[in-house]
Design an enzyme around this catalytic site. Structure first.
Site, PDB file in Angstrom:
ATOM      1  N   GLU A 299       0.805  -1.225   0.000  1.00 10.54           N
ATOM      2  CA  GLU A 299       0.000   0.000   0.000  1.00 10.54           C
ATOM      3  C   GLU A 299       0.840   1.279   0.000  1.00 10.54           C
ATOM      4  OE1 GLU A 299      -3.047   0.083   2.948  1.00 10.54           O
ATOM      5  OE2 GLU A 299      -3.929  -1.804   2.318  1.00 10.54           O
TER       6      GLU A 299
ATOM      7  N   GLU B  93      -5.786  -8.425   1.284  1.00  6.59           N
ATOM      8  CA  GLU B  93      -6.453  -7.859   2.459  1.00  6.59           C
ATOM      9  C   GLU B  93      -7.905  -7.567   2.121  1.00  6.59           C
ATOM     10  OE1 GLU B  93      -4.724  -4.595   4.637  1.00  6.59           O
ATOM     11  OE2 GLU B  93      -2.677  -5.282   4.258  1.00  6.59           O
TER      12      GLU B  93
END
Length: 496
Positions: A222, A403
């Site tokens: 991320e 995720e």
């Protein structure tokens, strides 16, 4: 960068989702089409929507060989922050700074996974996991971010990987999940191009030490969250609020990803490698051309800035124009950088938590109920929209979900149970969207729930629980929640 752009980026940061993780009539589809096909492919925002709990369910079976996993990260679960030669990370510094985290919580102990790893691996085996996605702590390998490796750190991850394989679980290792060595931050951190080279050196050490044990590597987790939360909002380490620095950091994180891919190829190790990107489908809040245009640009900052550079070797022209030719991002690009960033990858890890609804003035609004994390709107169709959009716009690159999850107000009952029925419903609805994406031709290989266990959840500390497994932090006892029992059955049945 103009003052107007700088002010707008700060305002956007204040209103954007801040990650850690229904079907109806489309809203604004025509407007989105005028904004461009990339945004249009993600638009499916319903006016109302039905109650998924009231609809009859049919059995869903996933393709043979579909992988079921769970995910964690080093700073969030390991603890042992001062043991066996581990150095300081920026999250050690940030979490110890008064006022930065809820209750002054830190990851110094966390879920004590560093000492309880064997117990935790047994738990994963009992759940039936096919794959476990974890991260490697850079300061545990190189305490100051440079120089010779700390063998005790490497040995820990050797034991972890070997223990997983002995239990029939495939290791999936992330090189960087935000815990930059503090010594590198002292020398400029991700604003410094030198940090990119230090990351390449670190990656090479890890690949050569562990490569034969790890079938799948993820480079940078991320990068967008580091940019937005660490350098725009300032509520993640290193706690900056500087838009000029933020997008130079974005470039260097992307460059670090590319250098890690190159380092991996140079070792000749078996296995596959790719980045882990959190992607937010962006929808116009109304049918106006202004909302469509604002959504297109918003999508540029949220998604295309990272997808385009890795998968097409270019930054979005509209984002570069919005930042301006004198931005630190524009001035920081050196000839050959985009070729490094777009070094061919083997897969893309997708992380989905929430959609974004963009207004005509570039702001955002809420359309769906939120979880206990106010930034997270619960919209399962966003998963379908984003997966199909990636495949449509970038081709059939293999995908894995690394995720997807929900924080809930979990309570350990007197009888030793945790009834997180909301999480079960969340996972069921999102996995239904995943199944639809597979049926639509998305080359998705596996799904990893966030998270295996409750953990240190960054700036909110231990106030939010994402885990399938409840952690009693006072005793470090692990208790399977209802969601863990449900997920174990999903794995056994390869569906639900």
């Amino acid at each position: 960068m103009s003052r107007l752009t700088r002010r707008r980026l700060l305002q956007r940061a204040a209103s954007s989702p801040a990650p850690t993780g229904a079907t109806g009539t489309p809203l604004g589809a025509a407007a989105a089409m005028t904004a461009g096909a990339t945004v249009a492919s993600a638009v499916a925002a319903p006016e109302g929507g039905s109650d998924p709990a009231a609809e009859p369910r049919t059995a869903l079976r996933f393709p043979t060989g579909f992988g079921w996993g769970a995910a964690t990260s080093a700073y969030q679960i390991e603890g042992a922050a001062k043991e066996d030669g581990r150095g300081e990370s920026i999250w050690d510094t940030f979490s110890r700074t008064p006022g930065r985290t809820s209750n002054g919580d830190t990851g110094e102990i966390a879920a004590d996974h560093y000492h309880r790893w064997a117990e935790d691996l047994d738990l994963m085996r009992d759940l039936g996991l096919d794959s476990y996605r974890f991260s490697i702590s850079w300061p545990r390998i190189q305490p100051d971010g440079t120089g010779q490796p700390n063998q005790r750190g490497l040995d820990f991850y050797r034991r972890l990987a070997d223990g997983l394989r002995e239990r029939g679980i495939a290791p999936m290792a992330t090189l960087f999940h935000w815990d930059l060595p503090q010594a590198l931050q002292n020398n400029g951190g991700w604003e410094s191009r030198d940090t990119v080279e230090r990351f390449a050196d670190y990656a090479d050490i890890v690949f050569r030490a562990l490569g034969e044990r790890i079938p799948v590597w993820l480079t940078v987790n991320e990068p967008k969250t580091v940019v937005q939360n660490g350098y725009l909002r300032g509520h993640h380490a290193p706690g900056r609020q500087d838009p000029d620095a933020a997008y130079l950091v974005a470039h260097h994180l992307q460059l670090a990803h590319g250098r890690a891919v190159q380092a991996f190829r140079a070792t000749g190790q078996p296995g596959r490698i790719g980045p882990a990107l959190n992607l937010h489908p962006c929808y116009p809040a109304d049918d106006s051309p202004a909302a469509a245009a604002a959504t297109r640009l918003y999508d540029g900052y949220e998604n295309r800035l990272y997808l385009d550079s890795v998968l097409t070797g270019s930054y979005p022209a509209d984002v570069l124009a919005d930042l301006g030719p004198q931005s630190r991002l524009a001035r920081g690009i050196v000839d050959g950088d985009l070729a490094v960033i777009s070094a061919p990858v083997d897969l893309l890890a997708v992380q989905y938590y929430t959609p974004i609804y963009v207004t005509a003035d570039g702001g955002t609004e809420q359309r769906w109920p939120t979880s206990v994390a106010a930034w997270q709107q619960i919209y399962p169709d966003g998963m379908f929209d984003m997966l199909t959009r990636v495949t449509r716009d970038y081709g059939p690159i293999p995908l894995t979900i690394t995720e997807n999850g929900l924080p809930t107000a979990d309570i350990l009952a007197a009888d030793g149970t945790v009834e997180d029925t909301g999480r079960v419903e969340f996972l069921r609805d999102h996995l239904t969207a995943v199944h639809r994406a597979l049926a639509a031709g998305v080359p998705l290989e596996s799904y990893h729930v966030w998270s295996l266990m409750d953990n240190f959840e960054w700036e909110v500390g231990y106030d939010q629980r994402f885990g399938l497994v409840y952690v009693d932090y006072a005793t470090q006892r692990r208790i399977l929640k209802r969601s863990a029992h449900w997920y174990r059955q999903v794995i056994r049945d390869n569906g639900f």
